[in-house]
Design an enzyme around this catalytic site. Structure first.
Site, PDB file in Angstrom:
ATOM      1  N   PHE A   1       0.825  -1.208   0.000  1.00  0.00           N
ATOM      2  CA  PHE A   1       0.000   0.000   0.000  1.00  0.00           C
ATOM      3  C   PHE A   1       0.861   1.260   0.000  1.00  0.00           C
ATOM      4  CE2 PHE A   1       0.723  -0.584   4.517  1.00  0.00           C
ATOM      5  CZ  PHE A   1       0.814   0.714   5.011  1.00  0.00           C
ATOM      6  N   LYS A   2       2.081   1.153   0.495  1.00  0.00           N
ATOM      7  CA  LYS A   2       2.970   2.317   0.580  1.00  0.00           C
ATOM      8  C   LYS A   2       3.399   2.821  -0.795  1.00  0.00           C
ATOM      9  CE  LYS A   2       4.366   0.867   5.101  1.00  0.00           C
ATOM     10  NZ  LYS A   2       5.388   0.348   5.984  1.00  0.00           N
ATOM     11  N   ASP A   3       3.259   2.000  -1.823  1.00  0.00           N
ATOM     12  CA  ASP A   3       3.579   2.443  -3.180  1.00  0.00           C
ATOM     13  C   ASP A   3       2.731   3.639  -3.597  1.00  0.00           C
ATOM     14  OD1 ASP A   3       5.493   0.436  -3.642  1.00  0.00           O
ATOM     15  OD2 ASP A   3       4.001  -0.943  -4.461  1.00  0.00           O
TER      16      ASP A   3
END
Length: 147
Positions: free
Chosen positions: A39-41
């Site tokens: 999700f950090k992308d």
């Protein structure tokens, strides 16, 4: 607009973060279509392009990004910063203490501005090094540290 388009061009879904409806009262936001499946992308792909843009606009030649990771943050940061002009990225991680796929996502990026540092110890040991470097005003200024 160009920054946004470049940031999300590598996502596997044309909708970038599609919403899947399961029923009338439940939907799921899919945050795993980025280059590392994390999700950090969503944030770090944008941040890499934003750093590159702001450094150029402000005439700053170099920013050194320094971070410690136990896995997914490091690989997302690396993929977001790879090849960015004016950015050197150093990611510290505990040797043998990340998942094999996370280590491969970090160590197979061969861009010249990406530097992986495997340390003996655990995540806290890596984080303590990062904190110590950020606490040293002379070092922080000389290398234009950012996180």
């Amino acid at each position: 607009k160009d920054i946004i388009e470049r940031s999300y061009s590598k996502f596997r879904s044309p909708k970038i973060t599609p919403v899947t409806t399961l029923d009338d009262s439940l939907s799921i936001l899919e945050l795993y279509h980025g280059p590392t499946f994390a999700f950090k992308d969503v944030a770090l792909q944008f941040l890499g392009n934003l750093f590159e843009h702001l450094l150029a606009a402000r005439g700053i030649e170099l920013m050194t990004v320094l971070g410690a990771t136990s896995g997914d943050t490091g690989s997302s940061a690396i993929h977001g910063l790879r090849g960015k002009k004016g950015v050197e990225c150093f990611i510290l991680y505990p040797n043998g203490r990340t998942s094999p796929i996370q280590e491969q996502q970090m160590t197979t990026v061969l861009d010249e501005n990406i530097h992986n540092i495997a340390l003996q110890g655990n995540f806290d040991d890596a984080q303590n090094i990062v904190k110590a470097l950020f606490s040293d005003p002379a070092f922080k200024k000389e290398y234009n540290l950012g996180a």
